[in-house]
Design a protein around this motif. Structure first.
Motif, PDB file in Angstrom:
ATOM      1  N   TYR A  37       0.754  -1.229  -0.017  1.00 35.59           N
ATOM      2  CA  TYR A  37      -0.009   0.207   0.116  1.00 35.59           C
ATOM      3  C   TYR A  37       1.044   1.295   0.098  1.00 35.59           C
ATOM      4  O   TYR A  37       0.609   2.323  -0.724  1.00 35.59           O
ATOM      5  N   ILE A  38       1.915   1.333   0.710  1.00 34.27           N
ATOM      6  CA  ILE A  38       2.515   2.533   1.017  1.00 34.27           C
ATOM      7  C   ILE A  38       3.392   2.759  -0.181  1.00 34.27           C
ATOM      8  O   ILE A  38       3.706   3.971  -0.684  1.00 34.27           O
ATOM      9  N   HIS A  39       3.823   1.559  -0.909  1.00 34.58           N
ATOM     10  CA  HIS A  39       4.516   1.724  -2.323  1.00 34.58           C
ATOM     11  C   HIS A  39       3.679   2.382  -3.336  1.00 34.58           C
ATOM     12  O   HIS A  39       4.200   3.072  -4.049  1.00 34.58           O
ATOM     13  N   LEU A  40       2.467   1.930  -3.357  1.00 36.05           N
ATOM     14  CA  LEU A  40       1.494   2.412  -3.990  1.00 36.05           C
ATOM     15  C   LEU A  40       1.227   4.146  -3.824  1.00 36.05           C
ATOM     16  O   LEU A  40       1.302   4.751  -4.704  1.00 36.05           O
ATOM     17  N   VAL A  41       1.244   4.487  -2.557  1.00 33.15           N
ATOM     18  CA  VAL A  41       1.097   5.810  -2.261  1.00 33.15           C
ATOM     19  C   VAL A  41       2.324   6.686  -2.820  1.00 33.15           C
ATOM     20  O   VAL A  41       2.152   7.787  -3.088  1.00 33.15           O
ATOM     21  N   LEU A  59      -7.295   8.488  -4.467  1.00 26.81           N
ATOM     22  CA  LEU A  59      -8.272   7.223  -4.198  1.00 26.81           C
ATOM     23  C   LEU A  59      -7.228   6.512  -3.090  1.00 26.81           C
ATOM     24  O   LEU A  59      -8.140   5.811  -2.273  1.00 26.81           O
ATOM     25  N   SER A  60      -6.022   6.193  -3.195  1.00 26.13           N
ATOM     26  CA  SER A  60      -5.410   5.273  -2.345  1.00 26.13           C
ATOM     27  C   SER A  60      -5.323   5.670  -0.927  1.00 26.13           C
ATOM     28  O   SER A  60      -5.945   4.724  -0.200  1.00 26.13           O
ATOM     29  N   PRO A  61      -5.280   6.640  -0.529  1.00 27.21           N
ATOM     30  CA  PRO A  61      -5.513   7.014   0.925  1.00 27.21           C
ATOM     31  C   PRO A  61      -7.179   6.961   1.495  1.00 27.21           C
ATOM     32  O   PRO A  61      -7.290   6.458   2.622  1.00 27.21           O
ATOM     33  N   LEU A  62      -8.096   7.035   0.476  1.00 29.54           N
ATOM     34  CA  LEU A  62      -9.375   7.114   0.624  1.00 29.54           C
ATOM     35  C   LEU A  62      -9.762   5.447   0.913  1.00 29.54           C
ATOM     36  O   LEU A  62     -10.529   5.284   1.743  1.00 29.54           O
ATOM     37  N   ILE A  63      -9.194   4.701   0.148  1.00 29.93           N
ATOM     38  CA  ILE A  63      -9.658   3.282   0.176  1.00 29.93           C
ATOM     39  C   ILE A  63      -9.066   2.678   1.428  1.00 29.93           C
ATOM     40  O   ILE A  63      -9.844   1.852   2.132  1.00 29.93           O
ATOM     41  N   TYR A  64      -7.787   3.012   1.730  1.00 28.52           N
ATOM     42  CA  TYR A  64      -6.984   2.137   2.627  1.00 28.52           C
ATOM     43  C   TYR A  64      -7.203   2.873   3.955  1.00 28.52           C
ATOM     44  O   TYR A  64      -7.457   2.549   4.949  1.00 28.52           O
ATOM     45  N   GLY A  65      -6.605   4.350   3.999  1.00 26.04           N
ATOM     46  CA  GLY A  65      -7.066   4.975   5.042  1.00 26.04           C
ATOM     47  C   GLY A  65      -8.058   5.310   5.920  1.00 26.04           C
ATOM     48  O   GLY A  65      -7.864   5.332   7.096  1.00 26.04           O
ATOM     49  N   THR A 118       6.062   5.358 -13.411  1.00 26.77           N
ATOM     50  CA  THR A 118       5.199   5.177 -12.391  1.00 26.77           C
ATOM     51  C   THR A 118       3.728   5.143 -12.798  1.00 26.77           C
ATOM     52  O   THR A 118       2.803   4.556 -12.022  1.00 26.77           O
ATOM     53  N   ALA A 119       3.471   5.542 -14.007  1.00 24.47           N
ATOM     54  CA  ALA A 119       1.790   5.185 -14.477  1.00 24.47           C
ATOM     55  C   ALA A 119       1.595   3.800 -14.474  1.00 24.47           C
ATOM     56  O   ALA A 119       0.670   3.319 -14.259  1.00 24.47           O
ATOM     57  N   GLN A 120       2.755   3.126 -15.129  1.00 27.24           N
ATOM     58  CA  GLN A 120       2.624   1.787 -15.233  1.00 27.24           C
ATOM     59  C   GLN A 120       2.853   0.821 -14.080  1.00 27.24           C
ATOM     60  O   GLN A 120       2.076  -0.425 -13.710  1.00 27.24           O
ATOM     61  N   ASN A 121       3.373   1.456 -12.879  1.00 28.27           N
ATOM     62  CA  ASN A 121       3.441   0.656 -11.498  1.00 28.27           C
ATOM     63  C   ASN A 121       2.301   0.607 -11.032  1.00 28.27           C
ATOM     64  O   ASN A 121       1.939  -0.460 -10.276  1.00 28.27           O
ATOM     65  N   SER A 122       1.291   1.401 -11.086  1.00 23.73           N
ATOM     66  CA  SER A 122       0.197   1.523 -10.251  1.00 23.73           C
ATOM     67  C   SER A 122      -0.705   0.393 -10.614  1.00 23.73           C
ATOM     68  O   SER A 122      -1.317  -0.397  -9.668  1.00 23.73           O
ATOM     69  N   PRO A 123      -1.058   0.073 -11.923  1.00 24.59           N
ATOM     70  CA  PRO A 123      -1.927  -1.438 -12.020  1.00 24.59           C
ATOM     71  C   PRO A 123      -1.279  -2.503 -11.593  1.00 24.59           C
ATOM     72  O   PRO A 123      -2.073  -3.483 -11.172  1.00 24.59           O
ATOM     73  N   LEU A 124       0.116  -2.559 -11.625  1.00 22.80           N
ATOM     74  CA  LEU A 124       0.668  -3.937 -11.292  1.00 22.80           C
ATOM     75  C   LEU A 124       0.714  -4.118  -9.868  1.00 22.80           C
ATOM     76  O   LEU A 124       0.730  -4.980  -9.276  1.00 22.80           O
ATOM     77  N   ASN A 125       0.872  -2.790  -9.176  1.00 20.20           N
ATOM     78  CA  ASN A 125       0.729  -3.072  -7.880  1.00 20.20           C
ATOM     79  C   ASN A 125      -0.492  -3.178  -7.284  1.00 20.20           C
ATOM     80  O   ASN A 125      -0.555  -3.956  -6.334  1.00 20.20           O
ATOM     81  N   LEU A 126      -1.590  -2.747  -8.016  1.00 20.43           N
ATOM     82  CA  LEU A 126      -2.945  -3.089  -7.549  1.00 20.43           C
ATOM     83  C   LEU A 126      -2.953  -4.834  -7.766  1.00 20.43           C
ATOM     84  O   LEU A 126      -3.868  -5.335  -6.969  1.00 20.43           O
ATOM     85  N   ALA A 127      -2.676  -5.185  -8.847  1.00 21.50           N
ATOM     86  CA  ALA A 127      -2.639  -6.711  -8.867  1.00 21.50           C
ATOM     87  C   ALA A 127      -1.961  -7.396  -7.877  1.00 21.50           C
ATOM     88  O   ALA A 127      -2.228  -8.494  -7.183  1.00 21.50           O
ATOM     89  N   GLY A 128      -0.701  -6.973  -7.326  1.00 20.50           N
ATOM     90  CA  GLY A 128      -0.008  -7.527  -6.267  1.00 20.50           C
ATOM     91  C   GLY A 128      -0.619  -7.681  -5.066  1.00 20.50           C
ATOM     92  O   GLY A 128      -0.765  -8.437  -4.294  1.00 20.50           O
ATOM     93  N   MET A 129      -1.453  -6.284  -4.841  1.00 20.71           N
ATOM     94  CA  MET A 129      -2.182  -6.203  -3.690  1.00 20.71           C
ATOM     95  C   MET A 129      -3.374  -7.238  -3.671  1.00 20.71           C
ATOM     96  O   MET A 129      -3.988  -7.787  -2.645  1.00 20.71           O
ATOM     97  N   ALA A 130      -4.013  -7.308  -4.722  1.00 21.99           N
ATOM     98  CA  ALA A 130      -5.327  -8.299  -4.566  1.00 21.99           C
ATOM     99  C   ALA A 130      -4.798  -9.736  -4.634  1.00 21.99           C
ATOM    100  O   ALA A 130      -5.414 -10.599  -3.937  1.00 21.99           O
TER     101      ALA A 130
END
Length: 307
Positions: A51-55, A271-277, A93-105
């Motif tokens: 999560y913090i990597h995504l932020v 969105l990231s802080p709203l979803i998790y925070g 960084t733009a491409q990182n976000s979708p892949l990070n979401l997959a890792g979190m799922a």
């Protein structure tokens, strides 16, 4: 990007809004980063590490996006070498976000459906390896854009000055083909992972031996990841949306371009802080302390008592 000429008042307001939103969103994200690094309880939890990597990734992407937007008005012509580096990091960084979401799922799927294997499969070291792999998978395609330029253009091109946006520097057919293949591959893979993990967690939620509360939270979180992914895809869809609306309302060119920039590049970073925070009680408890300054007051009281 400043693809057309605005009046001084319009340009000032657009940049003011962009910078103001950038500062506000970065401040909110920064509170979560500060809370993470000041509470060792998060260091050993793979979910919070991802999560913090995504932020942090969102903070970098937002800073570069706003910077490029302001530069397009303040100094429209930028050295190609400097612009290439900025676009390289922005694309990564733009491409990182979708892949990070997959890792979190996947991490949530393993935690709910394979809880006995979770400590081994999702150890802290393996999570950091995953983060390194994500950066590698996104950095290599971004570097290939520069390599394509080096192959097709003389080296002197990097001493020229151009408007710094992707189509100007990386606008060849090879670049378009590379972008289409990589984005299609990555986004389709992420969607498959999100759909697979969602239905697996849904099945686990129906099992009597599964923690129903945790399964429900994991299922809802994966759904929200899908929403985040849709917003990530807006970056690729907005050119077609702009083309459609601009054909109908050509007088509102600059308004449509600016609104699409905010919706696809700035707002999703919140969105990231709203979803998790907000949803995660452990993170929210620590963040609330810093937002209300109670953590700093407690620290000052502790130092005073020691004196």
């Amino acid at each position: 990007m400043n693809l057309s000429r605005d009046s001084f008042e319009d340009a000032f307001m657009k940049n003011f809004i962009s910078v103001a939103l950038g500062i506000i969103i970065t401040y909110i994200n920064g509170i979560f980063v500060f809370a993470f690094f000041n509470n060792p309880v998060f260091y050993t939890d793979p979910r919070y590490i991802l999560y913090i990597h995504l932020v942090i990734n969102d903070i970098i992407m937002l800073f570069l996006s706003v910077t490029l937007h302001v530069v397009s008005y303040a100094a429209p012509l930028v050295n190609v070498g400097v612009c290439s580096v900025l676009l390289l990091v922005t694309s990564t960084t733009a491409q990182n976000s979708p892949l990070n979401l997959a890792g979190m799922a996947l991490e949530r799927y393993i935690a709910i459906c394979k809880p006995l294997h979770h400590p081994q499969l999702c150890s802290v070291n393996r999570i950091y390896i995953l983060i390194g792999l994500i950066w590698f998978l996104t950095f290599v395609p971004a570097v290939s854009d520069i390599i394509i330029v080096l192959v097709n253009e003389p080296i002197s091109i990097f001493s020229r000055s151009v408007m710094c946006y992707s189509k100007t520097v990386f606008g060849s057919d090879q670049h378009f083909m590379r972008m289409t293949v990589v984005q299609s591959l990555y986004l389709s893979s992420v969607w498959i992972i999100l759909i697979f993990t969602y239905f697996k967690v849904l099945q686990a939620a129906k099992a009597a031996t599964t923690d129903q509360v945790s399964a429900r939270k994991a299922r809802n979180t994966i759904l929200l990841h899908g929403l985040q992914l849709l917003l990530c895809m807006l970056t690729y869809i907005t050119p077609f949306i702009n083309y459609f609306f601009l054909a109908l309302f050509p007088k509102y060119l600059t308004i449509f371009l600016y609104l699409s920039y905010l919706v696809s590049n700035v707002i999703p970073r919140l969105l990231s802080p709203l979803i998790y925070g907000v949803r995660d009680q452990k993170m929210y408890r620590h963040v609330r302390m810093y937002l209300t300054c109670s953590a700093f007051n407690m620290k000052i009281q502790a130092e005073t008592n020691q004196i």
